[in-house]
Design a protein around this motif. Structure first.
Motif, mmCIF file in Angstrom:
data_model
loop_
_atom_site.group_PDB
_atom_site.id
_atom_site.type_symbol
_atom_site.label_atom_id
_atom_site.label_comp_id
_atom_site.label_asym_id
_atom_site.label_seq_id
_atom_site.Cartn_x
_atom_site.Cartn_y
_atom_site.Cartn_z
ATOM 1 N N ILE A 76 10.742 3.441 -3.323
ATOM 2 C CA ILE A 76 12.017 2.732 -3.211
ATOM 3 C C ILE A 76 12.187 2.165 -1.805
ATOM 4 O O ILE A 76 12.658 1.031 -1.634
ATOM 5 C CB ILE A 76 13.182 3.664 -3.598
ATOM 6 C CG1 ILE A 76 13.113 3.964 -5.094
ATOM 7 C CG2 ILE A 76 14.526 3.058 -3.232
ATOM 8 C CD1 ILE A 76 14.056 5.049 -5.553
ATOM 9 N N GLY A 77 11.784 2.918 -0.799
ATOM 10 C CA GLY A 77 11.833 2.402 0.565
ATOM 11 C C GLY A 77 10.946 1.175 0.745
ATOM 12 O O GLY A 77 11.325 0.218 1.420
ATOM 13 N N ALA A 78 9.777 1.198 0.126
ATOM 14 C CA ALA A 78 8.872 0.050 0.219
ATOM 15 C C ALA A 78 9.464 -1.173 -0.474
ATOM 16 O O ALA A 78 9.367 -2.296 0.041
ATOM 17 C CB ALA A 78 7.512 0.398 -0.387
ATOM 18 N N VAL A 79 10.091 -0.966 -1.624
ATOM 19 C CA VAL A 79 10.707 -2.083 -2.341
ATOM 20 C C VAL A 79 11.853 -2.672 -1.519
ATOM 21 O O VAL A 79 11.974 -3.901 -1.384
ATOM 22 C CB VAL A 79 11.198 -1.632 -3.730
ATOM 23 C CG1 VAL A 79 12.075 -2.689 -4.376
ATOM 24 C CG2 VAL A 79 10.023 -1.311 -4.638
ATOM 25 N N LEU A 80 12.692 -1.820 -0.943
ATOM 26 C CA LEU A 80 13.797 -2.309 -0.133
ATOM 27 C C LEU A 80 13.299 -3.048 1.105
ATOM 28 O O LEU A 80 13.855 -4.090 1.490
ATOM 29 C CB LEU A 80 14.717 -1.151 0.259
ATOM 30 C CG LEU A 80 15.505 -0.515 -0.878
ATOM 31 C CD1 LEU A 80 16.278 0.696 -0.370
ATOM 32 C CD2 LEU A 80 16.426 -1.517 -1.536
ATOM 33 N N PHE A 81 12.251 -2.524 1.730
ATOM 34 C CA PHE A 81 11.688 -3.202 2.893
ATOM 35 C C PHE A 81 11.082 -4.547 2.504
ATOM 36 O O PHE A 81 11.188 -5.529 3.252
ATOM 37 C CB PHE A 81 10.640 -2.310 3.570
ATOM 38 C CG PHE A 81 10.146 -2.858 4.869
ATOM 39 C CD1 PHE A 81 10.979 -2.932 5.968
ATOM 40 C CD2 PHE A 81 8.842 -3.302 4.992
ATOM 41 C CE1 PHE A 81 10.525 -3.455 7.175
ATOM 42 C CE2 PHE A 81 8.379 -3.814 6.183
ATOM 43 C CZ PHE A 81 9.220 -3.897 7.284
ATOM 44 N N MET A 82 10.473 -4.618 1.318
ATOM 45 C CA MET A 82 9.905 -5.880 0.844
ATOM 46 C C MET A 82 11.008 -6.919 0.627
ATOM 47 O O MET A 82 10.856 -8.093 0.985
ATOM 48 C CB MET A 82 9.117 -5.672 -0.454
ATOM 49 C CG MET A 82 8.386 -6.895 -0.912
ATOM 50 S SD MET A 82 7.065 -7.419 0.182
ATOM 51 C CE MET A 82 5.862 -6.184 -0.192
ATOM 52 N N TYR A 90 1.583 9.239 -5.685
ATOM 53 C CA TYR A 90 1.960 10.579 -5.221
ATOM 54 C C TYR A 90 2.985 11.200 -6.166
ATOM 55 O O TYR A 90 2.893 12.382 -6.496
ATOM 56 C CB TYR A 90 2.515 10.475 -3.799
ATOM 57 C CG TYR A 90 2.771 11.800 -3.140
ATOM 58 C CD1 TYR A 90 1.716 12.577 -2.683
ATOM 59 C CD2 TYR A 90 4.067 12.270 -2.956
ATOM 60 C CE1 TYR A 90 1.938 13.796 -2.069
ATOM 61 C CE2 TYR A 90 4.296 13.484 -2.340
ATOM 62 C CZ TYR A 90 3.239 14.243 -1.898
ATOM 63 O OH TYR A 90 3.459 15.443 -1.295
ATOM 64 N N ALA A 91 3.936 10.409 -6.611
ATOM 65 C CA ALA A 91 4.956 10.915 -7.536
ATOM 66 C C ALA A 91 4.345 11.248 -8.893
ATOM 67 O O ALA A 91 4.715 12.245 -9.521
ATOM 68 C CB ALA A 91 6.075 9.899 -7.703
ATOM 69 N N SER A 92 3.407 10.445 -9.339
ATOM 70 C CA SER A 92 2.829 10.690 -10.666
ATOM 71 C C SER A 92 1.935 11.928 -10.688
ATOM 72 O O SER A 92 1.791 12.571 -11.723
ATOM 73 C CB SER A 92 2.034 9.474 -11.133
ATOM 74 O OG SER A 92 0.859 9.324 -10.369
ATOM 75 N N GLY A 93 1.352 12.269 -9.546
ATOM 76 C CA GLY A 93 0.470 13.430 -9.500
ATOM 77 C C GLY A 93 1.141 14.690 -8.995
ATOM 78 O O GLY A 93 0.479 15.704 -8.766
ATOM 79 N N SER A 94 2.449 14.634 -8.820
ATOM 80 C CA SER A 94 3.143 15.788 -8.243
ATOM 81 C C SER A 94 3.295 16.912 -9.264
ATOM 82 O O SER A 94 3.387 16.680 -10.467
ATOM 83 C CB SER A 94 4.516 15.371 -7.728
ATOM 84 O OG SER A 94 5.342 15.012 -8.809
ATOM 85 N N LEU A 95 3.317 18.118 -8.752
ATOM 86 C CA LEU A 95 3.478 19.289 -9.602
ATOM 87 C C LEU A 95 4.850 19.934 -9.443
ATOM 88 O O LEU A 95 5.196 20.828 -10.204
ATOM 89 C CB LEU A 95 2.385 20.317 -9.283
ATOM 90 C CG LEU A 95 0.950 19.829 -9.492
ATOM 91 C CD1 LEU A 95 -0.035 20.892 -9.051
ATOM 92 C CD2 LEU A 95 0.725 19.450 -10.938
ATOM 93 N N ASP A 96 5.606 19.495 -8.453
ATOM 94 C CA ASP A 96 6.950 20.041 -8.259
ATOM 95 C C ASP A 96 7.940 18.897 -8.036
ATOM 96 O O ASP A 96 7.554 17.748 -7.831
ATOM 97 C CB ASP A 96 6.987 21.022 -7.086
ATOM 98 C CG ASP A 96 6.561 20.398 -5.775
ATOM 99 O OD1 ASP A 96 6.001 19.288 -5.798
ATOM 100 O OD2 ASP A 96 6.781 21.018 -4.728
ATOM 101 N N VAL A 103 0.836 -1.206 0.000
ATOM 102 C CA VAL A 103 0.000 0.000 0.000
ATOM 103 C C VAL A 103 0.870 1.254 0.000
ATOM 104 O O VAL A 103 0.624 2.195 -0.773
ATOM 105 C CB VAL A 103 -0.964 -0.016 1.212
ATOM 106 C CG1 VAL A 103 -1.637 1.328 1.389
ATOM 107 C CG2 VAL A 103 -1.993 -1.111 1.045
ATOM 108 N N VAL A 104 1.911 1.281 0.834
ATOM 109 C CA VAL A 104 2.795 2.446 0.888
ATOM 110 C C VAL A 104 3.536 2.631 -0.435
ATOM 111 O O VAL A 104 3.678 3.746 -0.931
ATOM 112 C CB VAL A 104 3.783 2.324 2.070
ATOM 113 C CG1 VAL A 104 4.878 3.359 1.987
ATOM 114 C CG2 VAL A 104 3.047 2.446 3.379
ATOM 115 N N GLY A 105 4.000 1.542 -1.038
ATOM 116 C CA GLY A 105 4.691 1.625 -2.321
ATOM 117 C C GLY A 105 3.796 2.162 -3.426
ATOM 118 O O GLY A 105 4.208 3.027 -4.212
#
Length: 63
Positions: A40-46, A22-28, A14-16
């Motif tokens: 990336i943190g979620a992938v590493l934790f997985m 969140y990254a895809s909808g970011s404006l900055d 869910v966090v990943g």
């Protein structure tokens, strides 16, 4: 696999996914990198959860 590990897997997925959305909808740039960092943190934790699972299996097989 215990229930605690399964809960961590589901929450990590869910966090990943949240990080990617969140990254895809970011404006900055800052929001983009925060989303990618979450992913990336979620992938590493997985990977750590997977490693822990196989380490536990190996430990149990040597008893």
């Amino acid at each position: 696999m215990g229930a605690d590990r399964l809960i961590f897997v589901v929450l990590t997925i869910v966090v990943g996914l949240f990080g990617l959305f969140y990254a895809s909808g970011s404006l900055d740039g800052y929001s983009y990198f925060v989303g990618l960092a979450l992913f990336i943190g979620a992938v590493l934790f997985m990977f750590q959860l997977i490693k822990g699972h196989y380490d536990q299996q190996e430990k149990d097989s040597h008893k």
